[in-house]
Design a protein around this motif. Structure first.
Motif, short mmCIF file in Angstrom:
data_model
loop_
_atom_site.label_atom_id
_atom_site.label_comp_id
_atom_site.label_asym_id
_atom_site.label_seq_id
_atom_site.Cartn_x
_atom_site.Cartn_y
_atom_site.Cartn_z
N THR A 74 -54.32 -7.52 27.52
CA THR A 74 -55.49 -8.15 26.89
C THR A 74 -55.23 -9.63 26.72
OG1 THR A 74 -54.69 -7.62 24.66
CG2 THR A 74 -56.11 -6.00 25.72
N SER A 75 -56.01 -10.28 25.87
CA SER A 75 -55.94 -11.74 25.71
C SER A 75 -54.56 -12.20 25.23
CB SER A 75 -57.00 -12.19 24.70
OG SER A 75 -56.82 -13.54 24.35
N ILE A 305 -70.64 -2.40 25.00
CA ILE A 305 -69.47 -2.49 25.89
C ILE A 305 -69.78 -1.85 27.24
CG2 ILE A 305 -67.10 -1.73 26.26
CD1 ILE A 305 -66.48 -2.15 23.45
N GLU A 311 -62.27 -4.26 28.84
CA GLU A 311 -62.26 -4.00 27.40
C GLU A 311 -62.56 -2.54 27.08
OE1 GLU A 311 -63.80 -6.52 28.79
OE2 GLU A 311 -62.76 -8.29 28.00
N TYR A 316 -60.10 -5.15 23.31
CA TYR A 316 -60.06 -6.61 23.19
C TYR A 316 -58.68 -7.12 22.76
CZ TYR A 316 -65.08 -7.42 23.77
OH TYR A 316 -66.36 -7.52 24.29
N ARG A 320 -58.39 -8.37 17.26
CA ARG A 320 -59.48 -9.19 17.81
C ARG A 320 -60.85 -8.54 17.68
NH1 ARG A 320 -59.65 -10.62 23.11
NH2 ARG A 320 -60.43 -12.72 22.65
N TYR A 321 -61.02 -7.69 16.67
CA TYR A 321 -62.35 -7.08 16.50
C TYR A 321 -63.40 -8.15 16.26
CZ TYR A 321 -66.26 -4.36 14.91
OH TYR A 321 -67.52 -3.83 14.80
N PHE A 324 -65.08 -9.50 19.42
CA PHE A 324 -66.10 -8.60 19.94
C PHE A 324 -67.38 -8.70 19.12
CE2 PHE A 324 -68.01 -4.52 18.73
CZ PHE A 324 -68.67 -4.20 19.90
N GLU A 327 -69.24 -11.97 19.78
CA GLU A 327 -69.78 -12.01 21.14
C GLU A 327 -71.10 -11.24 21.23
OE1 GLU A 327 -67.10 -10.61 24.08
OE2 GLU A 327 -65.78 -12.38 23.99
N ILE A 353 -62.46 -0.59 19.86
CA ILE A 353 -62.71 -1.98 20.21
C ILE A 353 -61.40 -2.72 20.47
CG2 ILE A 353 -63.65 -4.18 19.42
CD1 ILE A 353 -65.72 -2.03 20.22
N GLU A 354 -60.40 -2.52 19.65
CA GLU A 354 -59.15 -3.27 19.80
C GLU A 354 -58.25 -2.70 20.89
OE1 GLU A 354 -57.07 -4.09 16.22
OE2 GLU A 354 -58.75 -5.13 15.28
N ASP A 515 -59.92 -17.85 19.59
CA ASP A 515 -59.99 -16.75 20.55
C ASP A 515 -59.37 -15.48 19.99
OD1 ASP A 515 -60.52 -15.73 23.29
OD2 ASP A 515 -58.33 -15.57 23.36
#
Length: 594
Positions: A74-75, A305, A311, A316, A320-321, A324, A327, A353-354, A515
Motif C-alpha cells: 500500500t502507500s 470501492i 485497495e 488503503y 489510512r481510513y 478513504f 476521497e 478499508i485499511e 497522504d
C-alpha cells in the motif's frame, strides 16, 4: 510486588484525568504497553521451561504478516503507522501470554476474581473523576481542564468509552457479589447506584446498549442454573435473581431519576457560574433533537470501492481510513460534519478499508473463533463474567472504536485469553525464556525512554506561552520520530508560522503526513505551502477540497496566505476564488470550474 506494580501502572491508563495535547490517547496506550512489558518480563523470568499459550495467540503471527504485507503493498506513508501497529500487536502478545501464565500459576478463579476487582476499581475511580469534573471541582483545581462538559466525560475524557468502562464495572460488581463475599448488601447497592448514576449522565446511547447486553448475559446465566435441579448452587442462584431484577429496575429508573437528581444538585451551581454546563435534563433534550451521528452515511461509503482496484484486495494501508473517507466525500460531494473520520466506528468496515479483503477475512476468522469459544465455554459464574466483557467490547466495536484504545483492547485480550484453552510450549532451558525477556527489554526500554523524552519536549512547547527558535528546532528534531513525529508536526503547525526557507522539504513532509492521515492541520499547511511554492492548480484544488471537508480551516488558511504574501512574492488574492469554491459547497452554491 511486580504484578501489583504493573496493575497500578495499567490503572493509570484508565483513571488519569488529564489528556495533554497532542498525546490524549497516545499516553494511555504507552502506559498500557509499559504495564504489559513489566508483567510479561516478570512472569517469563521465572525458572520454568514451560509456556502456557492461549490458542487465540496463533492469530498474532498472522496479524504481523498482514501488517508486513500492508507495509509493502500500500502507500509508503503507512510507515508512520507501521511501528505503532507493530508495538500494539506485540503488547497484545505479552498480555495474552501473561494472562495464561497467571492462570496456570494461581488458578483461573483467583485470577478472574482479581481481574474483576481491578475493573471495578477502575470504573469507580473513572466515575468519581467524572463526577468531580461534571460538578466543576476539577476545573477549579486543575487549570489544564478547561470545561466541565455537558456530558459526564469521566477520567477518559470521552463519554462513550466512559460508559463502556462503567458497564464493565457493573458486570464486575455482579460477579464479585455472587462469587465472593467481598461485596454485600448496602455496599453492592451503593456501588450499583453510583455506577448507574454516572453511566446515565454520560448521555451515551452506548451506555444503554451495553448495559442491556450485560443484563442479558447474567440473566441467561441465572436462568440456566436456576432451571437445573441437579445444580448444587441452584438455591444460591435463586437468591441472586431478586438482586439482579432490582438492579435492572434501578437501571431503568435512572433514565428518569438521574437527570432529576442532577437538576437538584447542579441548579444552584450552574446559576452561580461555578459549573459551566447545561443540566442533564437539558442535555438529554438536546440529544433527542440530534439526528444520526453520521455513522450510517459513513458506512455507506464502502460501496464506492471498485472491486478491481488494489485497495479492494489489500486496502488503503494501516491507519489510512481517513484518506478513504475524504476521497469518497470529495468525489461524491458528500457533506459531512466538518471533522475527519479516522475510524469507521465499525471493526469490520475499518479492517476492510485499511487491509482489504485479506484484512476482512482475518478479522472474520478471529471473531468466528471467539464466538465458537464463547458458545462452547462451560457455563459458570467466572465464564459468564468473561463472556459479558467480550460481549460488551465486541458489541461496542460495531458502532465505536473502543478496541482501537489500547487499555480497552488489553481488557478484551485478557478476557479472551482467560476464557480460551491453552497449549504448552516447552523450551529446552528456562534461560531461553529469559533471553526473550532480555531482548524485549533491550529494544523497548530505550525506545520507551526516547519516546517519553520526546513527548515531554513536545508537550512542554505546546503549553509554553512564547516558544522560541530553539523550540522550533526541537520540534523539527522530534518530527523525525517514526512513532510520534506526527504529534510534533501538529504542534509545529499550531505554535509557529509556516516556514520561509526550506519550503520544498517542508512540503514533502506535509504531503506524506496528509497522504497518511489528512488531519485539518496537515492539509492546511500542505495547501499553504503549495501556494507559496507557486503550484497554483494543485494548491487551488487542495484548498477547495480542504474547505469542503473542514470549513473551520478558512480563517487559519487566510492568515497563512497573508503571511506568505507579506514575506514572499505570493499574491494571496488569487486564491480567494478557491476558498469561495469550497465555501459554496456548504452554502449550496452551484459548482464552478477551476
Amino acid at each position: 510486588m511486580m504484578i501489583y506494580s504493573a496493575l497500578l501502572l495499567w490503572l493509570l491508563a484508565f483513571v488519569f484525568p488529564i489528556g495533554l495535547y497532542p498525546f490524549q490517547d497516545f499516553a494511555r496506550g504507552g502506559v498500557t504497553v509499559g504495564a504489559a512489558l513489566l508483567l510479561f518480563s516478570y512472569l517469563f523470568s521465572k525458572r520454568s521451561e514451560v509456556v502456557y499459550c492461549p490458542r487465540i495467540f496463533v492469530f498474532l503471527p498472522l496479524g504481523l504478516l498482514g501488517l508486513l504485507g500492508s507495509y509493502h503493498f500500500t502507500s509508503p506513508s503507512i510507515s508512520i503507522s507501521y511501528n505503532s501497529y507493530l508495538v500494539v500487536l506485540l503488547a497484545c502478545g505479552w498480555i495474552s501470554l501473561s494472562a495464561a501464565e497467571l492462570r496456570s500459576i494461581y488458578g483461573k478463579e483467583f485470577v478472574v476474581g482479581r481481574f474483576a476487582s481491578f475493573l471495578l476499581l477502575a470504573s469507580m475511580l473513572c466515575g468519581l473523576v467524572g463526577l468531580l469534573r461534571y460538578y466543576g471541582v476539577l476545573r477549579h483545581v486543575i487549570p489544564l481542564i478547561a470545561e466541565d462538559g455537558d456530558r459526564l466525560l469521566g477520567s477518559l475524557g470521552q463519554p462513550n468509552l466512559t460508559a463502556v468502562l462503567l458497564a464493565i464495572g457493573f458486570s464486575a460488581l455482579v460477579f464479585l457479589k455472587y462469587q465472593t463475599s467481598l461485596i454485600k448488601g448496602s455496599w453492592y447497592y451503593g456501588a450499583l447506584l453510583f455506577l448507574i448514576y454516572c453511566g446515565t449522565l454520560t448521555g451515551s446511547r452506548t451506555w444503554f446498549v451495553v448495559m442491556f447486553a450485560v443484563f442479558l448475559v447474567w440473566g441467561a446465566h441465572c436462568f440456566k442454573f436456576c432451571s437445573d435441579s441437579n445444580n448444587g448452587n441452584a438455591r444460591l442462584q435463586q437468591r441472586f435473581w431478586p438482586s439482579l431484577l432490582i438492579s435492572f429496575c434501578l437501571f431503568l429508573g435512572a433514565i428518569w431519576g438521574a437527570p432529576v437528581f442532577d437538576n437538584l444538585v447542579s441548579k444552584h451551581l450552574i446559576d452561580t457560574g461555578y459549573v459551566n454546563r447545561v443540566s442533564a435534563e437539558t442535555m438529554y433534550k438536546q440529544r433527542e433533537m440530534v439526528g444520526s451521528s453520521g455513522r450510517v452515511a459513513e458506512w455507506r461509503k464502502v460501496q464506492s470501492i471498485n472491486v478491481t482496484s488494489n485497495e479492494f484486495w489489500v486496502g488503503y494501508g494501516a491507519g489510512r481510513y481517513g484518506v478513504f473517507s475524504n476521497e469518497v466525500a470529495v468525489k461524491k460531494h458528500l457533506q459531512g460534519n466538518g471533522a475527519i473520520w479516522n475510524n469507521a466506528h465499525n471493526i469490520f468496515i475499518n479492517f476492510f478499508i485499511e487491509f482489504g479483503v485479506v484484512g476482512m477475512l482475518f478479522i472474520l476468522a478471529c471473531c468466528l473463533y471467539i464466538a465458537r469459544m464463547v458458545f462452547r465455554a462451560e457455563m459458570s459464574v467466572t465464564n459468564s463474567f468473561l463472556v459479558s466483557i467480550i460481549g460488551v467490547l465486541g458489541l461496542h466495536s460495531l458502532v465505536e472504536f473502543s478496541l482501537w484504545s489500547l487499555p480497552f483492547l488489553s481488557v478484551f485480550v485478557i478476557s479472551v485469553s482467560l476464557l480460551d484453552k491453552s497449549f504448552l510450549i516447552k523450551f529446552s532451558d528456562f534461560k531461553v525464556k529469559r533471553g526473550i525477556v532480555v531482548l524485549c527489554l533491550i529494544v523497548f526500554l530505550p525506545l520507551g525512554g526516547y519516546v517519553g523524552r520526546d513527548a515531554l519536549t513536545v508537550i512542554g512547547i505546546m503549553y509554553k506561552q512564547n516558544p522560541d527558535s530553539n523550540d522550533r528546532f526541537a520540534l523539527d528534531d522530534v518530527r523525525r520520530s517514526s512513532i510520534i513525529g506526527d504529534k510534533a508536526a501538529s504542534v509545529l503547525i499550531l505554535k509557529f508560522q509556516p516556514p520561509i526557507s526550506g519550503m520544498s522539504n517542508a512540503l514533502a513532509q506535509m504531503r506524506k503526513l496528509a497522504d497518511w492521515r489528512p488531519e485539518p492541520l496537515f492539509v492546511l499547511r500542505k495547501s499553504s505551502l503549495l501556494a507559496a511554492t507557486g503550484q497554483y492548480e494543485e494548491a487551488c484544488l487542495a484548498i477547495t477540497h480542504m474547505i469542503k471537508l473542514y470549513p473551520i480551516t478558512i480563517e487559519p488558511l487566510q492568515k497563512e496566505l497573508d503571511y506568505y504574501s507579506d514575506q514572499t512574492s505570493l499574491d494571496s488574492d488569487v486564491y480567494y476564488k478557491c476558498i469561495f469554491l469550497g465555501v459554496g459547497s456548504w452554502l449550496g452554491a452551484p459548482a464552478l470550474s477551476l
